[in-house]
Design a protein around this motif. Structure first.
Motif, PDB file in Angstrom:
ATOM      1  N   SER A 129      -8.276  -6.349 -11.813  1.00 49.78           N
ATOM      2  CA  SER A 129      -7.419  -6.321 -10.631  1.00 49.78           C
ATOM      3  C   SER A 129      -6.174  -5.467 -10.837  1.00 49.78           C
ATOM      4  N   ASP A 130      -6.081  -4.804 -11.980  1.00 49.71           N
ATOM      5  CA  ASP A 130      -4.953  -3.924 -12.275  1.00 49.71           C
ATOM      6  C   ASP A 130      -5.085  -2.643 -11.448  1.00 49.71           C
ATOM      7  N   GLN A 131      -4.077  -2.344 -10.633  1.00 47.18           N
ATOM      8  CA  GLN A 131      -4.132  -1.175  -9.752  1.00 47.18           C
ATOM      9  C   GLN A 131      -4.389   0.125 -10.522  1.00 47.18           C
TER      10      GLN A 131
ATOM     11  N   LEU B 160       2.017   1.832  -3.513  1.00 46.30           N
ATOM     12  CA  LEU B 160       0.878   2.198  -4.351  1.00 46.30           C
ATOM     13  C   LEU B 160       0.537   3.676  -4.140  1.00 46.30           C
TER      14      LEU B 160
ATOM     15  N   ASP C  52      -3.733  -6.555  -8.169  1.00 43.99           N
ATOM     16  CA  ASP C  52      -4.216  -6.897  -6.837  1.00 43.99           C
ATOM     17  C   ASP C  52      -4.849  -8.282  -6.896  1.00 43.99           C
TER      18      ASP C  52
ATOM     19  N   GLN D 281       0.804  -1.208   0.000  1.00 47.79           N
ATOM     20  CA  GLN D 281       0.000   0.000   0.000  1.00 47.79           C
ATOM     21  C   GLN D 281       0.847   1.273   0.000  1.00 47.79           C
TER      22      GLN D 281
ATOM     23  N   PHE E  82       2.639  -0.173 -11.627  1.00 46.04           N
ATOM     24  CA  PHE E  82       1.413  -0.590 -10.954  1.00 46.04           C
ATOM     25  C   PHE E  82       1.344  -2.112 -10.993  1.00 46.04           C
ATOM     26  N   ARG E  83       0.702  -2.686 -10.002  1.00 46.36           N
ATOM     27  CA  ARG E  83       0.645  -4.130  -9.822  1.00 46.36           C
ATOM     28  C   ARG E  83      -0.767  -4.658 -10.052  1.00 46.36           C
TER      29      ARG E  83
ATOM     30  N   ILE F  22      -8.021   0.299 -11.484  1.00 49.79           N
ATOM     31  CA  ILE F  22      -8.821   0.564 -10.284  1.00 49.79           C
ATOM     32  C   ILE F  22      -8.764   2.052  -9.935  1.00 49.79           C
ATOM     33  N   LEU F  23      -7.569   2.636  -9.939  1.00 52.21           N
ATOM     34  CA  LEU F  23      -7.425   4.061  -9.613  1.00 52.21           C
ATOM     35  C   LEU F  23      -8.069   4.949 -10.667  1.00 52.21           C
TER      36      LEU F  23
END
Length: 142
Positions: free
Chosen positions: A108-110, A44, A87, A41, A84-85, A113-114
């Motif tokens: 699930s790609d960070q 991120l 999740d 986190q 980016f990772r 998501i953002l």
């Protein structure tokens, strides 16, 4: 323009560079970034913070400080080593790769998501992913 976001925001090991120009009455901007690596986190949040800082600082360096960088050009390319990772746990990713189900990993790609939850990099489009993510490999396994 350039904006360092590495150690103490002083060193250039992380950050972004941008160049803008006009070609045939079309305003173009290219931004390349290298964001903080590592899972977790804390990292991120650093990637998120650095993206906002880079876009904000390049807006004033390449154009107008009070106008979002995205809104100053007809076309803006944002690329680089974003780090980016996914999740998702390792087994979920491995199973998806074995089944050729890359689409199942997009949610699930960070970064995705953002983009949805915080409107990060609003207005950008990403092409269909047709290659597997770079991911940690298990040592001594072929």
């Amino acid at each position: 323009g350039r904006e360092g976001t590495g150690l103490g925001n002083l060193y250039g090991n992380k950050g972004g560079v941008g160049v803008s120009f006009e070609f045939d009455d079309i305003l173009l901007c290219f931004v390349n970034t290298h964001l903080a690596a590592h899972p977790g986190q804390e990292f991120l949040q650093r990637r998120l913070q650095d993206t906002v800082v880079i876009m904000s600082q390049l807006a004033s360096q390449l154009g107008l400080r009070e106008v979002d960088l995205v809104d100053q050009f007809h076309v803006l390319f944002f690329a680089g080593d974003l780090n980016f990772r996914l999740d998702a746990d390792r087994q979920t990713v491995s199973n998806a790769l074995e089944q050729g189900a890359l689409d199942s990993l997009v949610d699930s790609d960070q970064l995705n998501i953002l983009r949805k939850t915080l409107n990060l990099l609003y207005g950008f489009d990403e092409g269909t992913l047709a290659f597997p993510p770079s991911y940690k490999f298990t040592r001594r396994v072929v």
